[in-house]
Structure formats: structure tokens, C-alpha cells
Design a protein around this motif. Structure first.
Motif, PDB file in Angstrom:
ATOM      1  N   LEU A   1     -33.936 -19.418 -37.318  1.00  0.00           N
ATOM      2  CA  LEU A   1     -33.535 -18.832 -38.593  1.00  0.00           C
ATOM      3  C   LEU A   1     -34.199 -17.478 -38.813  1.00  0.00           C
ATOM      4  CD1 LEU A   1     -32.026 -19.116 -41.290  1.00  0.00           C
ATOM      5  CD2 LEU A   1     -34.042 -20.317 -42.185  1.00  0.00           C
ATOM      6  N   ALA A   2     -35.483 -17.376 -38.437  1.00  0.00           N
ATOM      7  CA  ALA A   2     -36.183 -16.094 -38.590  1.00  0.00           C
ATOM      8  C   ALA A   2     -35.553 -15.015 -37.721  1.00  0.00           C
ATOM      9  CB  ALA A   2     -37.660 -16.274 -38.239  1.00  0.00           C
ATOM     10  N   TRP A   3     -35.191 -15.372 -36.499  1.00  0.00           N
ATOM     11  CA  TRP A   3     -34.557 -14.383 -35.624  1.00  0.00           C
ATOM     12  C   TRP A   3     -33.207 -13.942 -36.194  1.00  0.00           C
ATOM     13  CZ3 TRP A   3     -29.963 -14.963 -32.742  1.00  0.00           C
ATOM     14  CH2 TRP A   3     -29.689 -13.903 -31.871  1.00  0.00           C
ATOM     15  N   TRP A   4     -32.427 -14.905 -36.668  1.00  0.00           N
ATOM     16  CA  TRP A   4     -31.114 -14.566 -37.207  1.00  0.00           C
ATOM     17  C   TRP A   4     -31.231 -13.684 -38.450  1.00  0.00           C
ATOM     18  CZ3 TRP A   4     -26.241 -14.017 -36.321  1.00  0.00           C
ATOM     19  CH2 TRP A   4     -25.329 -13.980 -37.384  1.00  0.00           C
ATOM     20  N   ARG A   5     -32.131 -14.015 -39.345  1.00  0.00           N
ATOM     21  CA  ARG A   5     -32.275 -13.234 -40.574  1.00  0.00           C
ATOM     22  C   ARG A   5     -32.876 -11.863 -40.277  1.00  0.00           C
ATOM     23  NH1 ARG A   5     -31.112 -15.686 -45.201  1.00  0.00           N
ATOM     24  NH2 ARG A   5     -32.343 -14.192 -46.405  1.00  0.00           N
ATOM     25  N   LEU A   6     -33.725 -11.766 -39.273  1.00  0.00           N
ATOM     26  CA  LEU A   6     -34.247 -10.464 -38.880  1.00  0.00           C
ATOM     27  C   LEU A   6     -33.123  -9.555 -38.403  1.00  0.00           C
ATOM     28  CD1 LEU A   6     -36.491  -8.432 -38.105  1.00  0.00           C
ATOM     29  CD2 LEU A   6     -36.654  -9.633 -35.906  1.00  0.00           C
ATOM     30  N   VAL A   7     -32.246 -10.105 -37.551  1.00  0.00           N
ATOM     31  CA  VAL A   7     -31.176  -9.286 -36.974  1.00  0.00           C
ATOM     32  C   VAL A   7     -30.077  -9.004 -37.987  1.00  0.00           C
ATOM     33  CG1 VAL A   7     -29.396  -9.223 -35.194  1.00  0.00           C
ATOM     34  CG2 VAL A   7     -31.688 -10.085 -34.648  1.00  0.00           C
ATOM     35  N   TRP A   8     -29.638 -10.027 -38.682  1.00  0.00           N
ATOM     36  CA  TRP A   8     -28.442  -9.887 -39.499  1.00  0.00           C
ATOM     37  C   TRP A   8     -28.729  -9.389 -40.929  1.00  0.00           C
ATOM     38  CZ3 TRP A   8     -23.623  -9.151 -38.759  1.00  0.00           C
ATOM     39  CH2 TRP A   8     -22.692  -9.362 -39.777  1.00  0.00           C
ATOM     40  N   ILE A   9     -29.907  -9.672 -41.460  1.00  0.00           N
ATOM     41  CA  ILE A   9     -30.215  -9.289 -42.841  1.00  0.00           C
ATOM     42  C   ILE A   9     -31.125  -8.068 -42.887  1.00  0.00           C
ATOM     43  CG2 ILE A   9     -31.208 -10.026 -45.034  1.00  0.00           C
ATOM     44  CD1 ILE A   9     -28.647 -11.466 -44.390  1.00  0.00           C
ATOM     45  N   TYR A  10     -32.324  -8.205 -42.363  1.00  0.00           N
ATOM     46  CA  TYR A  10     -33.341  -7.185 -42.621  1.00  0.00           C
ATOM     47  C   TYR A  10     -33.161  -5.951 -41.732  1.00  0.00           C
ATOM     48  CZ  TYR A  10     -35.347 -10.968 -45.280  1.00  0.00           C
ATOM     49  OH  TYR A  10     -35.510 -11.973 -46.176  1.00  0.00           O
ATOM     50  N   ARG A  11     -32.970  -6.146 -40.445  1.00  0.00           N
ATOM     51  CA  ARG A  11     -32.826  -4.970 -39.587  1.00  0.00           C
ATOM     52  C   ARG A  11     -31.504  -4.244 -39.861  1.00  0.00           C
ATOM     53  NH1 ARG A  11     -34.503  -6.151 -33.702  1.00  0.00           N
ATOM     54  NH2 ARG A  11     -36.513  -6.154 -34.787  1.00  0.00           N
ATOM     55  N   ARG A  12     -30.448  -4.972 -40.148  1.00  0.00           N
ATOM     56  CA  ARG A  12     -29.149  -4.343 -40.401  1.00  0.00           C
ATOM     57  C   ARG A  12     -29.150  -3.551 -41.702  1.00  0.00           C
ATOM     58  NH1 ARG A  12     -24.291  -6.039 -42.918  1.00  0.00           N
ATOM     59  NH2 ARG A  12     -25.314  -7.978 -43.525  1.00  0.00           N
ATOM     60  N   LEU A  13     -29.834  -4.065 -42.715  1.00  0.00           N
ATOM     61  CA  LEU A  13     -29.819  -3.425 -44.034  1.00  0.00           C
ATOM     62  C   LEU A  13     -31.064  -2.589 -44.313  1.00  0.00           C
ATOM     63  CD1 LEU A  13     -28.485  -6.446 -46.135  1.00  0.00           C
ATOM     64  CD2 LEU A  13     -27.168  -4.535 -45.199  1.00  0.00           C
ATOM     65  N   TRP A  14     -31.997  -2.544 -43.367  1.00  0.00           N
ATOM     66  CA  TRP A  14     -33.293  -1.931 -43.650  1.00  0.00           C
ATOM     67  C   TRP A  14     -33.156  -0.454 -44.038  1.00  0.00           C
ATOM     68  CZ3 TRP A  14     -37.751  -3.742 -44.964  1.00  0.00           C
ATOM     69  CH2 TRP A  14     -38.891  -2.949 -44.872  1.00  0.00           C
ATOM     70  N   GLN A  15     -32.459   0.323 -43.239  1.00  0.00           N
ATOM     71  CA  GLN A  15     -32.371   1.756 -43.507  1.00  0.00           C
ATOM     72  C   GLN A  15     -31.717   2.072 -44.850  1.00  0.00           C
ATOM     73  OE1 GLN A  15     -30.162   3.986 -40.621  1.00  0.00           O
ATOM     74  NE2 GLN A  15     -30.750   5.959 -41.447  1.00  0.00           N
TER      75      GLN A  15
END
Length: 482
Positions: free
Chosen positions: A108-122
Motif C-alpha cells: 500500500l505504501a508503494w502504491w500510494r507513493l507512486v500514484w498519490i504523492y509522487r504524481r501530485l507532488w509538484q
């Protein structure tokens, strides 16, 4: 070239053309395509390496089936893949807790890192003002590790040079809405690094029934509810003073009665005495027989009882002087917990000025000198303003339940508590959702902790009285004897 004019004639020249900014166009250097491709490949390899290093389990689960199919064909890959997947599914069904801790939350942490935080970070940090776009280049805080707990995402961030923690706490709402979370809390890990907590759901949404009465004698910490992280909420009562603030119906009674409930075995053993001040004649009167003669309801009786506690404190201090510096509960010198319900009625709203001064002086004396000799104060009030409770800073541990205004949060928990995530003014007024929910700020830590106290019903109180109330003794004059 301009012709140099003699004297001050150059200063008298008037231009009839509007001023225009001088535009400098930098030289454009064409980068060869192979260099661009090389940089792109290097960044891709570095990103893959970081992903494998940070999330080895998630990468292995995703890559292993593909690798088996590539090496041995789809039949062999299917034959080698199905048994492990079946085993994982069986593990998840039979022991969900260990599976979630070791495998599920990592995925779950890997998925949320890729799909939520890294995608929307900028876009989130740029729009919220935490990142800068200068001369065609983005300067962004560095996104670190994402860890998933049972109820929240914990995201580590490295701030930009020159940023402060307040820059992030002021934009906590921007971050929460940007990443689709109900709230965001900011805490400091170390210099330059922050921990952002994004709840996925509310583990304290459901009311908690009254906890069982402990089967062992203890003076504390007393378990009175549950923390947001799922751990028991144990309230320290011996060696401190506690102030509970909350609006009407916020659940102050849950904290008071849960504390009393947890101390009953120690009361029965003679290691704890409960002294109750109940000026409203509503909350503590249900368990009046638990307090015996140390129960006061009228302002005069409350003043007398507080001054009696001061005398006990001074007598103990005289005996302990030069002998011991801390108190250990014994049957000869039990721990005394003075419980005051709606203390503002006694310290601010009391019409008799003399009584108000007596009560305020006694409470100030107990809260400044009582801890070392085994006397603690648990006070509850609705209005935390300074003019209502001018000795609130004498309580080391504070609890903020539902409050009416955002400014009151810092009044109760101290400056900056709301910026750190203590959103006591946003707790639901619905008793089923918000009664007993609050934030605790302990003397040893500035970061507030979200908690919920167990609800002790009237039937629970009557059962406590039936099981633990002592027979009441009366003197010759008909008054209850001490």
C-alpha cells in the motif's frame, strides 16, 4: 556612442519616447540528442534503483511473475506463481494482522507513493507556495519515504533551504486537500526534515464503551481510552495536574469517570483518596458515595475542602522536608486526587468575592506545591479564557476536547498547538462521533496526541458505587464523619 555634452546639459534633456525595458536574449545552445537521451536513461535507471531499494517487497511481487513467464513460458510461470499467491491469500485470511504488517502495508505504501504523492507532488507544493518556479526551473522540497500504518500515511519530507516549520504548518490545509486527506499534521523529525501525517480514515469515529475495572492496584498511569494510533490511552495522574477543557457535551465527564474507574482498586486498597468538588450538582453526584465525606457541592464547602487539602499538603511537606523529594503512595500517605468539575464556576463566576479568592488561592497553592507530596488536581471547565481561568498555566498536562473557536485551542494546549494538528475546534458536535474525542499535550512533549475517552454510562457508575462505595459513618451531631 553618445556624444558627451558639457556641463549639466545632459540632465536637461527630455525624452519624448516612453521608457522600455531592455530585454536580453541569452544565446540558445542546441543540445545533441544523444546527450538528452543519456540524461533521460540515467534518471530512469536512478529512479528504478531507488524504487527497488526503498520497496523491495513490492517490486519483487510485481516483477517475479513477469520474469518467470519470460524465462520459462507462461505455463511454467503460472505454475510457479499461483502457489505463492495462494499462500499469500491464505495468510491474509487466517492472520490479517501479521499479513498487513509485513506485506500489505508495504504494498500500500508503494502504491500510494507512486500514484498519490509522487504524481501530485509538484503541482501541490508549487500551488501551495512550498515550492518555487524560477527561470524555468522548479525548486521542490524532496519527497522521502512513505510509510502506511493502519489509519494514516506517514510521509517524510526534506525542506528547502530557508524554509521553516511554520511555512508548512500554515499550509497544512492545502496539503490535505491536495492529496485527498481529511487533514494534515506536521511534526519535526530533525533539522530540515519533517513528518507529514495524512489520515486515511478516523479510527476514533465510534464511541468506546466503559473499560473494565482493573484487576490490579495501580496509581497510574490509568487507561481511560484509546489513542489514534490504536494504542491504549493511559493518563498520568500521580505527579502531575491535569486541565480538561471542552464545550458543553464534549465529553469531560468521560475523562473524569474513566479516571475514577481506573483508580477504584487503589482507592479500595487505601493508596488513593478521591476528593470531589461538584458545584453543578450534576456530574459527580452520581457517585457521591464513592467520595464519602470528601465531597463538596456548595461554594462554601468547596472552599473548605480545598483548604483542607492545602493543610494536608503543608503537613506532608513539613514531614518530607530533608527526607524525601518525591511521593510514594502508602496507606499512611495516600495519593490524593482533587477532582473539580466546572472549575470556572468557582474561580470566575462565583459572586462572593471572598469565596472566589479563597478557592483561587487554594487551587494555586495545590497546583504549585502539591505534586511532590502526592496531591494532584484534575480540573474541568468550558471557557478557557485567561480571565476565566487565570491559573491554567499551572497545569502541566492539558486536554482539549471540542472547542467553539480556533483561538481557544492555543489557549488550552499552548501556542502553536493548532498549527501542529490539534484541530479541537473541528471535532464533530454529534455525541456519537465527537464526545470524548480530544487532543492531549503532555508536559514532556509539545506535539498534541489525538485520543478518545471511553464513555461511562449512568448504569456503569451505579455499578461502581454498588461494588466500591464504603459504608458512611456519622458523628454524634448527625454529620458525616471524616
Amino acid at each position: 556612442m553618445f556624444k558627451k555634452m558639457p556641463g549639466e546639459e545632459s540632465q536637461r534633456i527630455v525624452s519624448t519616447t516612453p521608457d522600455t525595458a531592455v530585454v536580453f536574449k541569452p544565446a540558445v545552445v542546441t543540445t545533441p540528442a544523444f546527450i538528452t537521451l543519456a540524461v533521460f536513461v540515467a534518471r530512469l535507471v536512478a529512479g528504478l534503483a531507488r524504487t527497488i531499494w526503498r520497496h523491495p517487497v513490492a517490486v519483487a511481487v510485481a516483477v517475479a511473475p513477469l520474469a518467470l513467464c519470460w524465462l520459462y513460458g507462461w505455463r511454467a510461470g503460472l505454475l510457479l506463481t499461483v502457489p505463492p499467491l495462494t499462500g499469500l491469500a491464505t495468510w491474509a485470511v487466517l492472520d490479517r494482522t501479521s499479513f498487513a504488517r509485513l506485506v500489505g502495508r508495504r504494498l500500500l505504501a508503494w502504491w500510494r507513493l507512486v500514484w498519490i504523492y509522487r504524481r501530485l507532488w509538484q503541482p501541490v507544493v508549487i500551488i501551495s507556495g512550498l515550492g518555487k518556479h524560477l527561470q524555468g526551473r522548479d525548486y521542490l522540497p524532496r519527497l522521502g519515504k512513505v510509510t502506511c500504518t493502519a489509519w494514516a500515511d506517514l510521509v517524510t519530507v526534506r525542506m528547502l533551504n530557508g524554509q521553516t516549520v511554520k511555512d508548512w504548518t500554515d499550509r497544512a490545509d492545502h496539503l490535505a486537500h491536495g492529496f485527498g486527506a481529511p487533514s494534515c499534521r506536521v511534526s519535526v523529525l530533525k533539522a530540515g526534515r519533517l513528518l507529514l501525517t495524512f489520515p486515511r480514515h478516523d479510527p476514533l469515529a465510534d464511541p468506546l464503551p466503559a473499560l473494565p475495572i482493573p484487576d490490579r492496584t495501580s496509581v497510574g498511569p490509568v487507561e481511560i481510552g484509546k489513542q489514534e494510533n490504536g494504542l491504549p490511552w493511559r493518563l498520568k495522574v500521580h505527579g502531575t495536574h491535569i486541565l480538561v477543557a471542552g464545550a458543553t457535551g464534549a465529553g469531560k465527564g468521560s475523562i473524569i469517570w474513566s479516571t475514577i474507574r481506573g483508580l477504584l482498586p487503589a482507592v479500595q486498597a487505601g493508596l488513593v483518596e478521591l476528593w470531589a468538588l461538584d458545584p453543578k450538582l450534576m456530574e459527580l453526584s452520581f457517585g457521591r458515595d464513592l467520595f464519602g465525606p470528601r465531597y463538596a457541592a456548595t461554594p462554601e464547602a468547596c472552599a473548605d475542602l480545598l483548604e483542607q487539602a492545602v493543610k494536608v499538603m503543608q503537613e506532608r511537606a513539613a514531614r518530607f522536608a530533608g527526607v524525601q523529594r518525591s511521593h510514594t503512595p502508602t496507606t499512611q500517605d495516600p495519593f490524593i486526587l482533587v477532582i473539580v468539575d466546572e472549575v470556572a464556576f468557582l474561580t470566575a463566576y462565583q459572586a462572593d468575592k471572598h469565596l472566589r479568592q479563597r478557592i483561587t488561592a487554594a487551587l494555586a497553592t495545590l497546583t504549585t506545591q502539591g505534586r511532590a507530596v502526592g496531591i494532584g488536581v484534575l480540573a474541568a471547565l468550558q471557557d478557557p479564557r485567561k480571565e476565566v481561568m487565570n491559573i491554567r498555566n499551572l497545569f502541566p498536562d492539558k486536554i482539549a476536547l471540542r472547542l467553539d473557536e480556533s483561538e481557544q485551542v492555543d489557549m488550552v494546549l499552548g501556542d502553536g498547538a493548532r498549527d501542529r494538528g490539534a484541530l479541537a475546534d473541528q471535532i464533530s458536535p454529534d455525541p456519537a462521533k465527537g464526545a470524548g474525542v480530544g487532543y492531549v499535550r503532555l508536559e514532556a512533549s509539545p506535539d498534541p496526541i489525538r485520543v478518545r475517552a471511553a464513555y461511562v454510562s449512568d448504569d456503569d457508575i451505579h455499578a461502581m458505587v454498588s461494588a466500591f462505595a464504603r459504608p458512611r459513618a456519622f458523628g454524634i451531631d448527625g454529620r458525616e464523619a471524616l
